[in-house]
Write an enzyme that holds these catalytic residues in place. Structure first.
Site, mmCIF file in Angstrom:
data_model
loop_
_atom_site.group_PDB
_atom_site.id
_atom_site.type_symbol
_atom_site.label_atom_id
_atom_site.label_comp_id
_atom_site.label_asym_id
_atom_site.label_seq_id
_atom_site.Cartn_x
_atom_site.Cartn_y
_atom_site.Cartn_z
ATOM 1 N N ARG A 54 0.803 -1.227 0.000
ATOM 2 C CA ARG A 54 0.000 0.000 0.000
ATOM 3 C C ARG A 54 0.831 1.270 0.000
ATOM 4 O O ARG A 54 0.655 2.160 -0.820
ATOM 5 C CB ARG A 54 -0.864 0.069 1.265
ATOM 6 C CG ARG A 54 -2.165 -0.621 1.223
ATOM 7 C CD ARG A 54 -2.513 -1.054 2.640
ATOM 8 N NE ARG A 54 -1.644 -2.168 2.956
ATOM 9 C CZ ARG A 54 -1.963 -3.420 2.692
ATOM 10 N NH1 ARG A 54 -3.126 -3.714 2.209
ATOM 11 N NH2 ARG A 54 -1.116 -4.401 2.929
ATOM 12 N N THR A 55 1.718 1.353 1.014
ATOM 13 C CA THR A 55 2.376 2.637 1.257
ATOM 14 C C THR A 55 3.237 3.037 0.061
ATOM 15 O O THR A 55 3.223 4.172 -0.392
ATOM 16 C CB THR A 55 3.203 2.562 2.556
ATOM 17 O OG1 THR A 55 2.343 2.095 3.595
ATOM 18 C CG2 THR A 55 3.766 3.906 2.935
ATOM 19 N N LYS A 82 25.524 -6.086 -1.588
ATOM 20 C CA LYS A 82 26.972 -6.234 -1.805
ATOM 21 C C LYS A 82 27.756 -5.531 -0.716
ATOM 22 O O LYS A 82 28.966 -5.310 -0.846
ATOM 23 C CB LYS A 82 27.354 -5.648 -3.164
ATOM 24 C CG LYS A 82 26.648 -6.288 -4.338
ATOM 25 C CD LYS A 82 27.063 -5.593 -5.642
ATOM 26 C CE LYS A 82 26.289 -6.113 -6.829
ATOM 27 N NZ LYS A 82 26.460 -5.250 -8.002
ATOM 28 N N ARG A 104 11.269 3.892 4.208
ATOM 29 C CA ARG A 104 10.762 2.871 5.129
ATOM 30 C C ARG A 104 11.922 1.979 5.542
ATOM 31 O O ARG A 104 12.717 1.548 4.702
ATOM 32 C CB ARG A 104 9.668 2.028 4.470
ATOM 33 C CG ARG A 104 9.337 0.787 5.289
ATOM 34 C CD ARG A 104 8.088 0.080 4.846
ATOM 35 N NE ARG A 104 6.909 0.819 5.230
ATOM 36 C CZ ARG A 104 5.678 0.289 5.232
ATOM 37 N NH1 ARG A 104 5.492 -0.958 4.875
ATOM 38 N NH2 ARG A 104 4.646 1.029 5.588
ATOM 39 N N HIS A 132 4.645 6.174 11.790
ATOM 40 C CA HIS A 132 4.142 6.015 10.418
ATOM 41 C C HIS A 132 3.167 7.178 10.200
ATOM 42 O O HIS A 132 1.955 6.998 10.161
ATOM 43 C CB HIS A 132 3.445 4.658 10.303
ATOM 44 C CG HIS A 132 3.157 4.202 8.901
ATOM 45 N ND1 HIS A 132 3.292 5.037 7.798
ATOM 46 C CD2 HIS A 132 2.739 3.007 8.412
ATOM 47 C CE1 HIS A 132 2.962 4.356 6.713
ATOM 48 N NE2 HIS A 132 2.618 3.125 7.057
HETATM 49 C C1 NCD Z 1 1.512 -1.150 8.403
HETATM 50 C C2 NCD Z 1 3.014 -0.944 8.446
HETATM 51 O O1 NCD Z 1 3.744 -1.478 7.636
HETATM 52 O O2 NCD Z 1 3.391 -0.196 9.330
HETATM 53 N N1 NCD Z 1 0.988 -1.246 7.152
HETATM 54 C C3 NCD Z 1 0.825 -0.103 6.408
HETATM 55 O O3 NCD Z 1 1.743 0.645 6.164
HETATM 56 N N2 NCD Z 1 -0.415 0.175 5.966
HETATM 57 C C4 NCD Z 1 1.003 -2.052 9.428
HETATM 58 C C5 NCD Z 1 1.508 -3.460 9.500
HETATM 59 O O4 NCD Z 1 2.540 -3.828 8.972
HETATM 60 O O5 NCD Z 1 0.821 -4.243 10.176
#
Ligand code: NCD
Length: 324
Positions: A54-55, A82, A104, A132
């Site tokens: 999603r993100t 590497k 991320r 987040h």
């Molecule tokens: C979440 C995350 O990765 O922090 N998902 C997201 O970004 N929508 C929650 C999760 O991993 O459970």
């Protein structure tokens, strides 16, 4: 605002500003050609050291709808394999000329660290158990859409709070907008200390469902657990899962059900429950794009100056954007 690393960078006014601007981008997203040239000439890089569906797609779509160029970095297929360091990786990408890094990482604090090294804007797309922020923003937007406002609303966050960056960002954002948050989880899935958390705690989901306006379910984040924290997943589901019986109560009371995804159907939410009308999961995903457009615009676009100076005039942007 130069970076977005945490919900605390925004405060209540900042969240409000993003949500107000999101309305304009929802309108853009509904057009036949859902694009405005607000970030033409800018380059946005997704720097993902941890998996995402999603993100990552949502940020990428948001950047493209604003006319920015996008690049994607996936740790699994990069020279990190590497032995290249994160710092060298960031410098290498920056040398190509980038304006924003969407980061991320499985460790808390990596986006903050990259922000110190980098001359580009850094947006945290999830770091370890820490933050987040754009998830919290899209969650606030979704609740407003469903309930009008968060002021005075009662929200239960249920499940694996301990490992959840979403819970940490949501607790802050929901509280800043005037909601009352209750965490519902077994003690083993709560953080060791809740000092400073503006929340109540309950271990009785049935009692809580009778009182709240929103039930926000969290995924059991097994990849972040180093030990068994619940006797079994079946036991967890019985006590803390949204079973069909609890879902009936929630539906009858008009309780909004949310989940950040990815859902584990059959664990925190019963398989057949996830598609009911009071479940807002798909709205959350849909709203993620315009919310992230608002964030990118405020950080990289004309909004970046207006944001620190006061309210942004969003009307001219959308009108000027047209459908070209
Ligand atoms: C979440 C995350 O990765 O922090 N998902 C997201 O970004 N929508 C929650 C999760 O991993 O459970």
């Amino acid at each position: 605002m130069r970076h977005l690393l945490s919900v605390d960078d925004l405060g209540a006014d900042g969240i409000d500003e993003v949500l107000r601007l999101t309305d304009s981008f929802v309108e853009v997203s509904a057009r036949a050609i859902p694009k405005v040239p607000a970030l033409r000439g800018k380059t946005v890089v997704s720097l993902f050291f941890e998996d995402s569906t999603r993100t990552r797609l949502s940020f990428d779509t948001a950047a493209r709808r604003l006319g920015a160029d996008t690049m994607t970095f996936s740790a699994g297929s990069s020279s990190l394999k590497k032995g290249e360091s994160i710092r060298d990786t960031v410098q290498t990408i920056e040398a190509m000329g980038v304006d924003a890094l969407v980061v991320r990482h499985a460790s808390s604090g990596v986006p903050d660290q990259i922000a110190r090294w980098s001359s580009a804007a850094v947006i945290n797309a999830g770091d370890g158990w820490h933050q987040h922020p754009t998830q919290a923003l899209l969650d606030c937007y979704t609740i407003r859409q469903r309930l009008g406002s968060l002021e005075g609303r009662r929200i239960a966050i249920v499940g694996d709070v301990k490992h959840s960056r979403v819970a940490r960002s949501d607790v802050t954002a929901f509280t800043l907008l005037g909601a009352d948050v209750t965490l519902v989880a077994p003690p083993t899935l709560l953080p060791p200390s809740l000092e400073g958390w503006p929340v109540r705690v309950s271990h009785d989901l049935d009692a809580v469902i009778d009182e709240v306006d929103v039930v926000y379910l969290l995924r059991m984040q097994r990849e972040r657990m180093s030990e068994a924290l619940v006797p079994s997943l079946r036991e967890y589901t019985a006590w803390y899962g949204l079973t069909p019986v609890r879902a009936d109560v929630a539906e009858a009371r008009g309780v909004v059900i949310m989940h950040p995804g990815p859902m584990n159907r059959g664990v925190e939410i019963a398989a057949e429950v996830a598609d009911r009308p009071n479940v807002a999961v798909i709205d959350q995903v849909r709203n993620g794009v315009p919310v992230r457009m608002a964030v990118l615009f405020l950080i990289l676009g004309a909004g970046s100056e207006a944001f620190s100076a006061g309210p942004v005039e969003s009307e001219p942007l959308v009108a000027a954007g047209g459908q070209a």
